[in-house]
Design a protein around this motif. Structure first.
Motif: not given
Ligand SMILES: Nc1nc2c(ncn2[C@@H]2O[C@H](COP(=O)(O)OP(=O)(O)OP(=O)(O)O)[C@@H](O)[C@H]2O)c(=O)[nH]1
Ligand SMILES: [Mg+2]
Lengths: 213, 1251
Positions: A199, A202-203, A206, B865, B946-947, B950-951
């Motif tokens: 996580q 990835k965050s 982003c 992804k 979740a990812p 979140k995005r």
């Protein structure tokens, strides 16, 4: 219903001669009761209890076994898959202390454990309330533990509730220590830990992209 | 393979039922397939028989050899031949039966109803199927099995036969007479005398005889044949040559002896007449009756008359009186005349009859009768003739005859009545001598007949050839032997010959039928009785030998049955007789196998039967034990051997029940099968107990860690596995054996040692349970591997592995039920173990399942992804849940209640309660643990989502107001995934998922907020984020539940706060303070009392007083005033902030000042408006007023009224101060560092706090 945060389940077996107070210890720990006239256990008894240590909750699945010789074939099948083993004797009963070696060997054999110094054993000297009849000194206890590579030991009394909670906590902490050591060696990924890591990556990625916009 | 798969799918599609029905179906299918299994097994076995023809050949060869060596064993070899013939047809029909079912067809049959995937079974070679299903299909199975066992038994019995030779030889040694008999055939010395234990006076007669004399006697008898039947059928010459052959006499000798016989006087023959009875005699007296008597005489000698007694007033008299009339010469034309008279008593005759009781001895008697007869015939009385019958002597056969003759009277046609007479010939020979001669003749003739005939002795049924018959009949007739005497002779001779030539037992039983009655009635002379018992002693060993060797003739059940029937009949007859005193019926030197231990003679026939039965079983068993050459000495080998042994024994008992038990019970009232069982159970116990106990004690435990998922069938685990498996098979075999015994001997079975057989196996149970888990884990692994993650059918939402796993559990259960463990304490413990094990299996299944779906639904391309919730994921979750649901019902089927009830009886209710408690806990723990696993899996799913979510949130916050299809796309993502979950999961799990999602969202948002606060994002960013969140929550199917989630509602509030403009945020702080102050009951800063109301667009306020104000000055008092603010400040910017006068040096100031604050209607309508009363301490200089405290009154609590303020109640407000810097609002303000307003507010806020 159990909360969605799952607890760590730990299987605990309590071993020791018949009458040293295994069942009483468990009952004191789980339901804070003491029965002066408890019967010999038939085969096994089982209870579970949650315990908080350093903010984490552990569910202890406690198998209390029958110490009498005639139950040997009945109790040994339950050793497999144990996380913690409590070797119990009564401080006013020398022979129960002498038998610890036998209990330890029996456990190692039937639990199918290869490296025995890796396993969280904890030695418990119960009935510490009746010091007048003491037959096993604390020194003897320490000596035995040292000889057997066991680092955790404690004297308890199921009767007056002294050190009972502590004994179980001690056991779990011992388990944790060994578990951590194993983690370091084998890098076993815990699911939650693993996912948080992903996580995190990835965050940041982003956010990075949104910053550019 | 593909075919197989399709078959499986077909099955699953048809399986529309829910769980229980599904179980049912499965067990049915199981049953069916079990059959197929057994069948294929039997085919294999037959094949193995066919593959080993060499062995058979060898056996036959051996038999032929035996034949050459010893003629006496002809019948053995005969039987072997028969058996072989018998055997072949046995194989052929079986073979053809299976041959007609094409292999493919059978295979298909298997496929149509698979229980769990065949490939799953293959993991362990059908471990559970082997035993697991025995329980339910026991009946069916035993049938088929029995068949197999019988076959096996027959095979074994065939092997036993050669060993029978040993017994026979052994017995021959015990009876040396037999051998001497055959050696000295020529010189024919009476072997009887050898056998006789105590020589008595008879011996003199016996030794006087030699074979030539006997032969001469026979020739003499041939020369003087009597009776009508002889000379017509067989000429003298034929008889001479037959006798010569039988006696093996040379021609010279024959001629010499014949010459001697011819020269000998003709025998003095007697005609024996028995006047038995008459019927329907004509009445002669006035009373309509007669007083009949019979006068008889030979025509050639009519003066020599004999009379019977007179029977008074009857027309159907019975005399049964015997007469012997000497036949003078060979006058073949002679006739016996019988006259029936009606007696008319004359004084004289009456007197003479009176004398009848005085005379003694036959001579005197005869004289008297003669006199009476004379009187009668002289006509000196008034006797009246009723009728006459004439019997020509040539019509009388040598063996005699019994006939009804009708009575004639001269000149009368009418019937005079009928008379029954028995007529036969006899000689005046010494009875003993005649019997002796008969016995020798019988023996010589029978041996001769047996030698010359082609029939095996066993089939000889008592029929002599006509010549032999003629010789014997003549001898009997000419010696005048009675039928009983003849029977005894035959019995003795046959018994003797039986020693060397096994004669049919039917012969003996037939003879005994005639002998028993006379024996019981003491109608047989002492010598014959002695002979009879000696013969019986000779006969009995072979009778018991039949019982002992009841197993040897398995190929020809009928013959054996017949033989046993006859033997039992014989025994039954013997049982009816009183033994002469001091008879040792069963001498120990012959009955070596007898267990008799008493002193003195042993006549216990029942005891001997029992010994024979047991000995037979014991011999049979020893044979099997000794001939087990290829014995595998490993544990498994030994166990397998015992299993086979018990199966054989069981078959033997079953056969005994089927064939012999009834026979024994009905004929001699002996419980055959029971006696066998008692023997076998002891034997099985002594054989198995030490072995089993030992093996159990030394069982190597299975090495597998119950936790890890990799199960390896290493060489290490193979041995304990197969040992355990064999042990269990043996257990079942013994168990069934015990069940058999309970049925056979319901009264005694409790005392049998084998009753407690389970104790031998005690140490093995744990091993079996371990094996069961081990196998179950293996199967689960395979089931998951094979699972294609498609619904089993349209009506259910789980896939094949769930069904397979349940059927594995079911197998474990059947396994336990089959064990039928009788010991209560251990049963309880084992149940606990099974539940724990099933829990372990479930957890293992869950782990396997989640490993299987891991990685599914992950999509990756150059842009992103992404994870999609797939049906597979949902099925995996449903599968685990399905398994979890069945845990509780499963445990109920283990028989817990029963066990607990037994513990109550056996130990105490307290113990029972503790046990119950433990079981409940174990079950609850199991269910809980599996539920934990489900949650774990749900978390994985959510975390994977979740990812993307979140995005979506971040992009939403950035781009909310712009049209962006990226948002639509992501919204779709959430929507799709959630509706998949909603559709596929059950409500409970969906709700669980949602709450996990909310928690996840909460955590994610907090992270985003934190991250973006640090980046000083404008409030609009958070506002947009908030909107996006709401949009997303809207796509959840049951958004009403989201308020349950603390984390989410907290973050939502955070978002709201951070989305606010600074003014609003400041007001938010005040509102929060107002709420907090309102909660306070007491304040350390004091309290003010006010009256406030709305009137039109004005607020009217009267500040009444304050109390207990905190001392601000050094003098312990304060100089206070109150300022009134209307908030939020930026909305009431143009409004006054009036204040009261300062009241010096008092903590209880009375202000009593009223104010009017004019506001607009719009301002009045502000919902969250507040009035702030700020109490301050006036500084001497007036520059630096000190803050005492403040109180809030929300608009919502202010009444709208026209009444004067004075009529309103006072409102008491506690004074308070801001306390927290950690509140969300303050923290939000702190983050707005570039914001002047915020900065200033915070500064003041902190001052108010600190003062
Ligand atoms: N004084 C004293 N007595 C105790 C204590 N713990 C147990 N006992 C007594 O010791 C006896 C045996 O206790 P149990 O707990 O039943 O013993 P156990 O070890 O479970 O025995 P088995 O079930 O046969 O293996 C009981 O009578 C208890 O009252 C203790 O801490 N102090
Ligand atoms: Mg106990």
């Amino acid at each position: 219903m159990r909360s969605n945060h799952k607890n760590t389940l730990l299987k605990v077996v309590i071993l020791g001669d018949g009458g040293v107070g295994k069942s009483c210890l468990m009952n004191r720990f789980v339901s804070n009761q003491f029965d002066e006239h408890s019967f010999h256990t038939i085969g096994v008894e089982f209870l579970n209890k949650d315990i908080d240590i350093n903010g984490d909750t552990y569910t202890l699945q406690i198998w209390d076994t029958a110490g009498q010789e005639r139950f040997k074939t009945l109790r040994t099948p339950f050793y497999r898959g144990s996380d913690i083993c409590m070797l119990t004797y009564a401080i006013n009963d020398k022979s129960s202390f002498k038998n610890l070696q036998m209990w330890k060997n029996e456990f190692l054999y039937y639990a199918d454990i290869k490296e025995n110094n890796q396993f969280p054993f904890i030695v418990i000297g119960n009935k510490s309330d009746i010091t007048s009849e003491r037959e096993v000194s604390q020194l003897e206890l320490e000596t035995w533990c040292n000889e057997n590579g066991i680092t955790s030991s404690i004297e308890t009394s199921a009767k007056n509730a002294s050190n009972v909670q502590e004994a179980f906590i001690l056991a779990v902490e011992h388990w944790l220590r060994i578990e951590k050591r194993a983690d370091k060696n084998e890098t076993v990924y815990n699911d939650t830990v693993d996912l948080t890591k992903k996580q995190g990556e990835k965050s940041s990625c982003c956010i990075g992209s949104s910053d550019e916009n | 393979m593909y075919e197989l798969l399709r078959g499986l799918e077909m099955h699953r599609i048809t399986e529309k039922e829910k769980c229980d029905k599904c179980f049912l179906q499965r067990s049915n299918a199981l049953r069916r397939r079990k059959k197929a299994f057994v069948r294929s097994g039997s085919v294999k076995r037959i094949n193995s028989v066919r593959k080993n023809p060499k062995k058979h050949q060898e056996k036959t060869k051996k038999n032929i050899l035996v034949k050459e060596k010893n003629e006496d064993f002809r019948y053995i070899q005969l039987e072997t031949k028969k058996q072989k013939q018998h055997k072949n047809p046995l194989i052929i029909p079986n073979k053809s039966k299976y041959a007609t079912i094409p292999w493919i067809l059978r295979w298909k049959f298997r496929r149509v109803h698979p229980t769990c995937d065949i490939r799953i079974q293959q993991v362990d070679g059908g471990f559970f199927e082997k035993f697991g299903s025995l329980f339910r299909e026991q009946v069916e199975l035993t049938e088929t099995k029995e068949k197999l066992e019988k076959e096996k038994c027959a095979k074994l019995a065939a092997e036993v036969i050669p060993s029978k030779l040993d017994y026979e030889q052994e017995e021959n040694e015990i009876l040396p007479t037999v051998e001497s008999d055959s050696e000295n055939e020529g010189s024919m010395v009476s072997s009887d005398s050898d056998l006789e234990e105590n020589k008595d006076k008879n011996d003199l007669i016996f030794t006087a005889l030699n074979i030539e004399e006997l032969y001469a006697e026979i020739l003499y008898e041939i020369l003087h044949n009597v009776g009508c039947d002889v000379s017509y059928e067989i000429g003298q010459t034929t008889l001479f040559s037959y006798a010569q052959d039988a006696f093996k006499i040379s021609n010279d000798k024959h001629n010499h002896l014949l010459d001697m016989a011819e020269r000998k006087e003709p025998p003095e023959l007697l005609l024996n007449v028995e006047i038995i009875e008459a019927k329907d005699l004509r009445s002669k007296d006035s009373n309509g009756m007669s007083d009949p008597f019979v006068t008889l005489y030979l025509n050639s000698n009519n003066t020599h008359r004999y009379n019977t007694s007179v029977k008074q007033t009857t027309l159907n008299p019975t005399w049964e009186e015997h007469f012997a009339l000497p036949i003078a010469d060979q006058n073949s034309e002679d006739m016996l005349i019988l006259e029936v008279w009606d007696f008319d008593p004359a004084e004289t005759v009456k007197e003479k009859f009176g004398k009848l009781f005085e005379v003694k001895g036959v001579k005197g008697m005869r004289k008297l009768v003669k006199e009476i007869a004379l009187t009668a015939t002289n006509g000196q009385h008034e006797n009246e003739l009723i009728g006459i019958a004439k019997i020509p002597l040539k019509t009388v056969p040598a063996s005699g005859m019994t006939m009804w003759y009708s009575l004639d009277k001269k000149n009368k046609v009418s019937r005079q009545g009928v008379l029954k007479v028995r007529v036969s010939f006899s000689s005046e020979k010494n009875n003993q001598v005649a019997e002796q001669e008969l016995r020798h003749m019988l023996r010589i003739i029978l041996l001769h007949e047996l030698e010359t005939s082609k029939v095996a002795p066993y089939w000889w049924c008592g029929m002599f050839s006509p010549q032999a018959n003629c010789l014997l009949t003549q001898h009997i007739a000419q010696s005048g032997l009675t039928p009983t005497e003849v029977s005894v002779c035959q019995y003795c001779v046959f018994a003797l010959i039986h020693q060397s030539h096994a004669l049919s037992f039917a012969l003996f039983s037939k003879l005994l039928a005639g002998i028993v009655k006379p024996l019981q009635n003491n109608q047989i002379c002492e010598d014959d009785v002695k002979l009879f018992w000696n013969a019986t002693k000779k006969l009995l060993p072979s009778c018991f030998s039949i019982i002992r060797k009841i197993r040897k003739k398995t190929s020809n059940e009928k013959a054996t049955m017949k033989q046993v029937t006859e033997v039992l009949k014989i025994l039954n007859y013997i049982l009816q007789l009183d033994l002469p005193p001091n008879t040792d019926l069963f001498p120990l030197n012959i009955y070596k196998w007898k267990t008799y231990t008493g002193d003195g003679p042993n006549c216990d026939i029942f005891g001997t039967i029992n010994d024979a039965v047991v000995q037979g079983a014991s011999d049979w068993m020893n044979y099997i034990l000794e001939n087990n050459n290829s014995r595998d000495e490993s544990d498994v080998g030994r166990l397998t051997y015992y299993i086979q042994l018990i199966q054989l024994i069981k078959t033997d008992i079953q056969k005994s029940i089927e064939y012999y038990d009834k026979l024994f019970q009905e004929t001699v009232n002996f419980q055959y099968a029971k006696s066998l069982y008692i023997f076998y159970q002891a034997k099985v116990s002594t054989l198995c107990e030490p072995e089993v106990t030992n093996i159990c004690k030394n069982l190597k435990r299975l090495t597998f860690n119950g936790k890890t998922s990799t199960l390896m069938t290493t060489e290490d685990s193979k041995e304990p596995l197969s040992a355990g498996t064999s042990l269990f098979e043996l257990y079942l075999a013994v168990q069934r054996f015990v069940v058999l015994g309970t049925g056979l001997c319901p009264a005694d079975c409790d005392n049998f040692h084998i009753k407690n057989f389970h104790q031998w196996f005690h140490g093995g149970v744990a091993q079996w349970l371990d094996i069961a888990v081990y196998k179950a884990l293996q199967r689960i692994e395979k089931a998951v591997e094979l699972d294609k993650l498609t619904q089993v059918d349209n009506t259910v939402k789980y896939s094949s592995s769930a069904v397979d796993t349940l059927s594995i559990f079911y197998q474990v259960k059947v396994f336990w039920q089959q064990l039928n463990w009788p010991d209560v304490e251990s049963s309880y413990t084992f149940i606990a173990k099974i539940i724990d094990d099933i829990c372990r299996c479930s957890v293992f299944y869950a782990d396997q399942m989640s490993a299987k779906v891991d990685g599914m639904g992950d999509h990756e391309n150059v842009y992103e992804k992404k994870f999609e919730v797939t049906n597979e994921w949902c099925l995996a979750i449903n599968n685990i849940d399905y398994v979890r649901e069945t845990l509780e019902p499963f445990t109920q089927d283990l028989g817990m209640t029963d066990i607990i009830a037994k513990i109550t009886d056996l130990k105490s209710p307290v113990d029972a309660q503790r046990c119950q408690h433990t079981l409940d806990n174990v079950i609850a723990n199991a269910i809980d643990t599996v539920r934990n696993k489900i949650i774990e899996l749900l978390e994985i799913v959510v975390n994977k989502m979740a990812p993307s979510m979140k995005r979506l949130l971040i992009e939403g916050a950035e781009l909310c107001n712009q049209d962006s299809n990226s948002i639509d796309r992501l919204m779709m993502y959430v929507d799709n995934n959630l509706s998949t979950l909603h559709r596929e999961l059950n409500e409970e799990n969906f709700n669980r998922t949602l709450s996990i999602v909310w928690e996840m969202l909460g955590a994610t948002l907090e992270e985003i907020i934190q991250c973006n606060l640090d980046k000083r994002r404008p409030p609009s960013f958070f506002d947009n984020l908030h909107k996006t969140l709401n949009l997303m929550l809207g796509s959840f199917k049951s958004p009403n539940d989201c308020s349950n989630c603390d984390a989410l509602s907290r973050t939502e509030r955070l978002l709201k706060i951070n989305g606010l403009e600074t003014n609003d945020l400041i007001h938010e702080v005040h509102l929060e303070m107002a709420r907090n102050f309102a909660k306070e009951k007491e304040s350390s800063y004091g309290e003010i009392s006010v009256k406030v109301k709305f009137e039109g667009s004005a607020i009217k306020v009267e500040v009444m007083n304050a109390r207990n104000l905190i001392a601000m000055d050094s003098n312990g008092s304060c100089d206070s005033f109150v300022r009134i603010h209307v908030l939020p400040e930026h909305k009431f910017s143009a409004i006054d902030k009036p204040k009261t006068k300062t009241h010096n040096k008092t903590q209880f100031p009375l202000y009593d000042e009223a104010f009017v604050i004019n506001i607009t209607h719009e301002q009045k309508a502000i919902k969250d408006g507040l009035i702030l009363f700020s109490v301050k301490d006036k500084d001497l200089l007036g520059y630096n007023n000190q803050y005492i405290g403040e109180a809030f009154l929300p608009f919502s609590e202010i009444p709208e009224t026209n009444k004067p303020l004075s009529s309103l109640p006072q409102v008491h407000l506690q004074l308070g101060r801001p306390t927290s810097l950690s509140s969300d609002c303050i923290r939000a303000l702190e983050h707005r560092q570039g914001d002047k307003l915020a900065k200033e507010f915070l500064k003041k806020y902190k001052q108010r706090m600190g003062s």
